[in-house]
Design a protein around this motif. Structure first.
Motif, short mmCIF file in Angstrom:
data_model
loop_
_atom_site.label_atom_id
_atom_site.label_comp_id
_atom_site.label_asym_id
_atom_site.label_seq_id
_atom_site.Cartn_x
_atom_site.Cartn_y
_atom_site.Cartn_z
N LEU A 1 38.00 14.22 -29.74
CA LEU A 1 39.23 13.85 -29.06
C LEU A 1 39.45 14.78 -27.87
O LEU A 1 39.35 16.00 -28.00
CB LEU A 1 40.42 13.97 -30.02
CG LEU A 1 41.82 13.78 -29.44
CD1 LEU A 1 42.00 12.36 -28.92
CD2 LEU A 1 42.88 14.12 -30.50
N VAL A 2 39.74 14.17 -26.73
CA VAL A 2 39.95 14.96 -25.52
C VAL A 2 41.06 14.31 -24.70
O VAL A 2 41.27 13.10 -24.77
CB VAL A 2 38.64 15.06 -24.70
CG1 VAL A 2 38.19 13.69 -24.22
CG2 VAL A 2 38.77 16.03 -23.56
N GLN A 3 41.78 15.12 -23.96
CA GLN A 3 42.86 14.59 -23.11
C GLN A 3 42.28 13.98 -21.84
O GLN A 3 41.17 14.36 -21.40
CB GLN A 3 43.83 15.70 -22.75
CG GLN A 3 44.64 16.23 -23.93
CD GLN A 3 45.70 17.22 -23.50
OE1 GLN A 3 45.62 17.83 -22.45
NE2 GLN A 3 46.72 17.38 -24.35
N PRO A 4 43.00 13.06 -21.24
CA PRO A 4 42.55 12.51 -19.95
C PRO A 4 42.29 13.63 -18.94
O PRO A 4 43.08 14.58 -18.85
CB PRO A 4 43.72 11.62 -19.53
CG PRO A 4 44.35 11.22 -20.81
CD PRO A 4 44.22 12.40 -21.72
N GLY A 5 41.19 13.50 -18.22
CA GLY A 5 40.80 14.53 -17.27
C GLY A 5 39.90 15.59 -17.86
O GLY A 5 39.34 16.42 -17.11
N GLY A 6 39.74 15.57 -19.16
CA GLY A 6 38.92 16.57 -19.83
C GLY A 6 37.44 16.24 -19.81
O GLY A 6 37.01 15.25 -19.19
N SER A 7 36.68 17.09 -20.50
CA SER A 7 35.22 16.95 -20.51
C SER A 7 34.70 17.02 -21.94
O SER A 7 35.31 17.63 -22.82
CB SER A 7 34.58 18.08 -19.70
OG SER A 7 34.99 18.06 -18.35
N LEU A 8 33.56 16.37 -22.13
CA LEU A 8 32.83 16.44 -23.39
C LEU A 8 31.35 16.36 -23.08
O LEU A 8 30.95 15.77 -22.06
CB LEU A 8 33.19 15.27 -24.32
CG LEU A 8 34.42 15.35 -25.20
CD1 LEU A 8 34.59 14.04 -25.97
CD2 LEU A 8 34.36 16.51 -26.16
N ARG A 9 30.55 16.93 -23.97
CA ARG A 9 29.10 16.84 -23.83
C ARG A 9 28.51 16.27 -25.11
O ARG A 9 28.70 16.84 -26.19
CB ARG A 9 28.49 18.21 -23.54
CG ARG A 9 27.00 18.15 -23.19
CD ARG A 9 26.42 19.54 -23.14
NE ARG A 9 25.11 19.57 -22.48
CZ ARG A 9 24.13 20.39 -22.82
NH1 ARG A 9 24.30 21.24 -23.83
NH2 ARG A 9 22.99 20.37 -22.17
N LEU A 10 27.82 15.16 -24.98
CA LEU A 10 27.13 14.55 -26.10
C LEU A 10 25.66 14.96 -26.10
O LEU A 10 25.05 15.09 -25.03
CB LEU A 10 27.23 13.03 -26.04
CG LEU A 10 28.63 12.42 -25.94
CD1 LEU A 10 28.53 10.89 -25.95
CD2 LEU A 10 29.52 12.90 -27.05
N SER A 11 25.13 15.15 -27.30
CA SER A 11 23.72 15.47 -27.45
C SER A 11 23.08 14.51 -28.44
O SER A 11 23.75 14.02 -29.35
CB SER A 11 23.54 16.90 -27.98
OG SER A 11 24.11 17.85 -27.12
N CYS A 12 21.81 14.25 -28.23
CA CYS A 12 21.08 13.37 -29.14
C CYS A 12 19.66 13.89 -29.28
O CYS A 12 18.92 13.97 -28.29
CB CYS A 12 21.06 11.94 -28.61
SG CYS A 12 20.01 10.81 -29.55
N ALA A 13 19.30 14.23 -30.51
CA ALA A 13 17.96 14.73 -30.78
C ALA A 13 17.14 13.64 -31.45
O ALA A 13 17.58 13.03 -32.44
CB ALA A 13 18.03 15.95 -31.69
N ALA A 14 15.97 13.39 -30.90
CA ALA A 14 15.08 12.37 -31.44
C ALA A 14 13.95 13.01 -32.22
O ALA A 14 13.38 14.03 -31.81
CB ALA A 14 14.50 11.52 -30.31
N SER A 15 13.61 12.40 -33.34
CA SER A 15 12.46 12.84 -34.12
C SER A 15 11.52 11.66 -34.33
O SER A 15 11.93 10.51 -34.24
CB SER A 15 12.90 13.42 -35.46
OG SER A 15 13.60 12.46 -36.22
N GLY A 16 10.26 11.97 -34.61
CA GLY A 16 9.27 10.92 -34.73
C GLY A 16 8.38 10.90 -33.50
O GLY A 16 8.39 11.83 -32.70
N VAL A 17 7.67 9.81 -33.33
CA VAL A 17 6.75 9.70 -32.20
C VAL A 17 7.50 9.19 -30.99
O VAL A 17 8.08 8.10 -31.01
CB VAL A 17 5.58 8.75 -32.52
CG1 VAL A 17 4.67 8.61 -31.30
CG2 VAL A 17 4.81 9.27 -33.73
N ILE A 18 7.52 10.02 -29.94
CA ILE A 18 8.17 9.66 -28.69
C ILE A 18 7.09 9.53 -27.62
O ILE A 18 6.32 10.45 -27.40
CB ILE A 18 9.20 10.71 -28.26
CG1 ILE A 18 10.19 11.00 -29.40
CG2 ILE A 18 9.93 10.25 -27.00
CD1 ILE A 18 11.00 9.80 -29.85
#
Length: 117
Positions: free
Chosen positions: A11-28
């Motif tokens: 949850l973030v207020q308007p004008g705020g920032s967030l950082r999403l991360s996604c780690a993949a496993s397996g054959v890339i």
């Protein structure tokens, strides 16, 4: 088999920032495109941004200048830095890998982003 694990929503207020991360496993594969989609209540899932292994990016017009996608190839991780968030950015965000030579899509479980005062 590819597995994707997302983190960083909240949850973030308007004008705020967030950082999403996604780690993949397996054959890339080097030709795999990593990206982020989102789905708001009552709406279709839409592409937010994508990035190739060489760093070529694509994003939807509504997030240009506010969201930045990046990728750590050594760690098979993709990030979405979101700034100047708006209430209309509220959605479940899904990490995605598109295997270009088969057309197969792999999905994460989704992470909720809520922008609200």
């Amino acid at each position: 088999q590819v597995q994707l694990v997302e983190s960083g929503g909240g949850l973030v207020q308007p004008g705020g920032s967030l950082r999403l991360s996604c780690a993949a496993s397996g054959v890339i594969f080097s030709s795999d495109v990593m990206g982020w989609y989102r789905q708001a209540p009552g709406k279709q899932r839409e592409l937010v941004a994508s990035i190739t292994k060489s760093g070529i990016t694509n994003s939807v017009d509504s997030v240009k200048g506010r969201f930045t996608i990046s990728r750590d190839n050594a760690k098979n991780t993709v990030f979405l830095q979101m700034a100047s968030l708006k209430t209309e950015d509220t959605a479940v965000y899904y990490c995605n890998i598109r295997r270009t030579f088969t057309g197969t899509n792999y999905w994460g479980q989704g992470t909720q982003v809520t922008v609200s005062s």
